[in-house]
Design an enzyme around this catalytic site. Structure first.
Site, short mmCIF file in Angstrom:
data_model
loop_
_atom_site.label_atom_id
_atom_site.label_comp_id
_atom_site.label_asym_id
_atom_site.label_seq_id
_atom_site.Cartn_x
_atom_site.Cartn_y
_atom_site.Cartn_z
N ILE A 74 32.62 39.97 46.81
CA ILE A 74 32.18 40.12 45.41
C ILE A 74 31.29 41.36 45.25
CG2 ILE A 74 32.33 37.64 44.90
CD1 ILE A 74 29.24 37.58 45.05
N ASP A 75 31.40 42.29 46.19
CA ASP A 75 30.52 43.47 46.14
C ASP A 75 30.69 44.29 44.86
OD1 ASP A 75 33.10 43.92 47.48
OD2 ASP A 75 32.48 46.01 47.50
N ARG A 113 37.52 37.67 50.50
CA ARG A 113 37.47 37.82 49.04
C ARG A 113 36.04 38.15 48.63
NH1 ARG A 113 41.34 33.61 45.95
NH2 ARG A 113 41.26 35.28 44.42
N LYS A 129 46.88 30.83 33.11
CA LYS A 129 45.75 30.25 33.84
C LYS A 129 44.64 31.29 34.02
CE LYS A 129 45.81 30.23 38.42
NZ LYS A 129 44.70 30.89 39.12
N ARG A 181 37.99 29.64 42.34
CA ARG A 181 37.61 31.07 42.24
C ARG A 181 37.04 31.38 40.86
NH1 ARG A 181 36.49 34.70 45.89
NH2 ARG A 181 36.55 36.82 45.11
C1 EPZ Z 1 42.46 37.58 40.55
O1 EPZ Z 1 41.72 37.33 41.73
C2 EPZ Z 1 43.42 36.41 40.41
N1 EPZ Z 1 42.66 35.18 40.27
C3 EPZ Z 1 44.34 36.32 41.62
O2 EPZ Z 1 45.31 35.33 41.31
C4 EPZ Z 1 45.08 37.65 41.82
O3 EPZ Z 1 45.77 37.60 43.04
C5 EPZ Z 1 44.09 38.82 41.83
O4 EPZ Z 1 43.24 38.78 40.67
C6 EPZ Z 1 44.82 40.16 41.82
O5 EPZ Z 1 45.62 40.24 40.66
C7 EPZ Z 1 42.15 34.87 39.05
O6 EPZ Z 1 42.33 35.59 38.09
C8 EPZ Z 1 41.36 33.59 38.97
P1 EPZ Z 1 40.61 41.04 42.61
P2 EPZ Z 1 40.40 38.25 42.06
O7 EPZ Z 1 39.14 41.08 42.41
O8 EPZ Z 1 39.76 38.61 40.79
C9 EPZ Z 1 39.14 43.39 46.50
C10 EPZ Z 1 46.47 33.32 41.46
O9 EPZ Z 1 47.43 33.10 42.22
N2 EPZ Z 1 37.78 43.16 45.97
O10 EPZ Z 1 41.50 41.73 41.62
O11 EPZ Z 1 39.61 37.52 43.09
C11 EPZ Z 1 39.81 42.09 46.97
O12 EPZ Z 1 39.44 41.79 48.30
C12 EPZ Z 1 45.27 34.08 42.00
O13 EPZ Z 1 46.42 33.01 40.25
C13 EPZ Z 1 36.71 43.76 46.63
O14 EPZ Z 1 36.88 44.46 47.62
O15 EPZ Z 1 41.09 39.52 42.71
C14 EPZ Z 1 41.27 42.41 46.82
O16 EPZ Z 1 41.71 43.14 47.96
C15 EPZ Z 1 45.34 34.22 43.50
N3 EPZ Z 1 35.45 43.54 46.16
C16 EPZ Z 1 41.32 43.34 45.60
O17 EPZ Z 1 39.98 43.83 45.43
C17 EPZ Z 1 35.21 42.77 45.05
O18 EPZ Z 1 34.03 42.65 44.65
C18 EPZ Z 1 41.77 42.68 44.30
O19 EPZ Z 1 40.94 41.56 44.10
C19 EPZ Z 1 36.31 42.17 44.40
C20 EPZ Z 1 37.59 42.38 44.87
#
Ligand code: EPZ
Length: 423
Positions: free
Chosen positions: A124-125, A122, A22, A93
């Site tokens: 997006i910075d 969550r 996915k 998302r």
């Molecule tokens: C992806 O989310 C996945 N979703 C999530 O899977 C998964 O949990 C996550 O990656 C971690 O592997 C998709 O791929 C659609 P991140 P994403 O950016 O991209 C922080 C599922 O179950 N962060 O890797 O949103 C954030 O808060 C879903 O399939 C910032 O601080 O996750 C988190 O603590 C749920 N600033 C960490 O980074 C930002 O700009 C990891 O988030 C972006 C993220």
């Protein structure tokens, strides 16, 4: 309101064919929007999030033809706007990948803020930091993200925190920027590598995916006109693999890449399971005479233990000798499902990112799917709880698990889908 009715206590045994990833599919469908020619994508999982993203792509003018189950023909050359602001955009998302894709295509983009699973902040910075490195200005007003630049130019960005989404979005914009872009501290997940392979197949020049430094030489055009097959879903496979130790069963997952499963395989061996790896299959056996040994988990970016298998493992620890510990290092609030496990008799103490789990006898109850993976964990709990469990809000589970109930029934699970008319 549709829900699952599960009768616990059945040993599960059999083969589960794993669908396309996915999270790779979301990134790759969005990436198709930056191409200068058509493409064909195979092994798309037929789940709600993918269908929603394809609908959004159609709403901005892309040509989408569903050729057969799991195969779609996409032609982005018919896109007629840089704006993706329909309400549907905020329902998932993955839609936020259109920020990078439309910025790469038009040099500007306007998208609604994304939705997605609710387990804490969550932000997006890091996405916006990456776009700024390419020369794009950004502002968020009225729930929309506005991106603009005179000309996308390659740049370097260090991601303060490993972020799958930010890595994907920067790759999508950078593949059409002039010059070299370097993403440092990049995510290394299998779906990042799959995205890079897809884009390179379509004419991009991306190196280093799978390591923490990704280099993208931007191209003026990406001619595409090729076919591509999505990798198997690492998280779906892991969810089913855990049903063997959970029910003292014998589960084989097929259409998998064993290398991607190593973070989980290592833990299952620790817990006493037998694991047999084939070229594209993994068999997990845990017979009743072998204790389920408690252990500790710590979620980390890949190749660490995946956070998307955290709820499932936390549930599994409820049945392990000596219980165990879980440390959730990626998301700030991904234990909301524990309240529902406690309704079933679980003994779990949460302190910040730490969950201390004690072995307990779970009994059936009416619970809900707080999010996609938590929902899968609640189904797992129902498969071993005494009596009957009803899991509500199952739309959140079916967002990311293709043919979920069929695959469970295929290995002997006593699970039915019921509808209750809400007065
Ligand atoms: C992806 O989310 C996945 N979703 C999530 O899977 C998964 O949990 C996550 O990656 C971690 O592997 C998709 O791929 C659609 P991140 P994403 O950016 O991209 C922080 C599922 O179950 N962060 O890797 O949103 C954030 O808060 C879903 O399939 C910032 O601080 O996750 C988190 O603590 C749920 N600033 C960490 O980074 C930002 O700009 C990891 O988030 C972006 C993220």
């Amino acid at each position: 309101m549709d829900h699952y009715v599960i009768t616990g206590g059945t040993r599960l045994e059999g083969v589960v064919p794993i669908s396309g990833s996915k999270n790779a599919a979301l990134a790759i469908v969005a990436a198709a929007m930056v191409l200068d020619g058509p493409c064909r994508i195979d092994n798309l999982p037929e789940v709600r999030d993918i269908n929603l993203l394809l609908e959004i792509c159609q709403s901005i003018g892309a040509t989408i033809e569903f050729e057969k189950p799991g195969t779609v023909f996409i032609d982005a050359t018919t896109i007629n706007t840089h704006e993706a602001t329909e309400p549907i955009v905020s329902s998932l998302r993955g839609s936020y990948y259109l920020m990078g894709a439309l910025l790469g295509r038009f040099g500007k983009a306007k998208t609604s803020m994304p939705g997605g699973c609710n387990f804490g902040n969550r932000p997006i910075d890091l996405h916006l930091k990456g776009f700024a490195a390419l020369g794009a200005s950004s502002d968020v007003t009225y729930g929309h993200v506005n991106l603009e630049c005179s000309k996308l130019k390659g740049g370097s960005v260090f991601l303060d925190q490993v972020s799958v989404g930010a890595t994907v979005n920067i790759m999508l914009a950078a593949c059409k920027a002039e010059g070299l872009t370097v993403i440092d501290n990049a995510a290394r997940e299998p779906h990042i590598v799959d995205l890079a392979n897809f884009l390179n197949t379509m004419g991009a020049d991306i190196r280093g995916a799978g390591t923490d430094v990704i280099r993208i030489n931007g191209k003026a055009t990406l001619p595409a006109n090729k076919d591509y097959m999505i990798i198997p879903d690492q998280i779906e496979a892991g969810t089913y693999m855990m049903l063997a130790p959970l029910t003292r069963g014998d589960i084989t997952v097929t259409n998998v890449i064993p290398k991607h499963m190593e973070p989980l395989t290592a833990k299952l061996l620790e817990m006493g399971s037998t694991v047999e790896e084939g070229e594209d299959s993994i068999r997990v056996i845990h017979d009743a005479s072998t204790p389920l040994v408690g252990t500790s988990f710590k979620t980390m970016p890949y190749p660490g233990y995946p956070t998307d298998l955290q709820p499932q493992a936390t549930c599994l620890l409820c049945f392990a000798e000596g219980g165990g510990r879980m440390i959730e290092n990626v998301w700030e609030n991904r234990y909301q499902f524990v309240d529902d496990l406690k309704k079933m008799g679980a003994s779990i103490l949460i302190s910040g990112r730490l969950a201390v789990v004690q072995k307990a006898v779970l009994t059936g109850a009416s619970v809900k799917a707080n999010d996609l993976r938590a929902g899968a964990a609640m189904v797992m709990a129902g498969l071993m709880a005494l009596g009957e469990t009803r899991v509500f809000d199952i739309i959140r589970i079916e967002r990311g698990y293709e043919k979920f109930i069929e695959k469970l029934k295929g290995i002997g699970a006593k699970i039915e889908r019921e509808s209750v008319l809400v007065p």
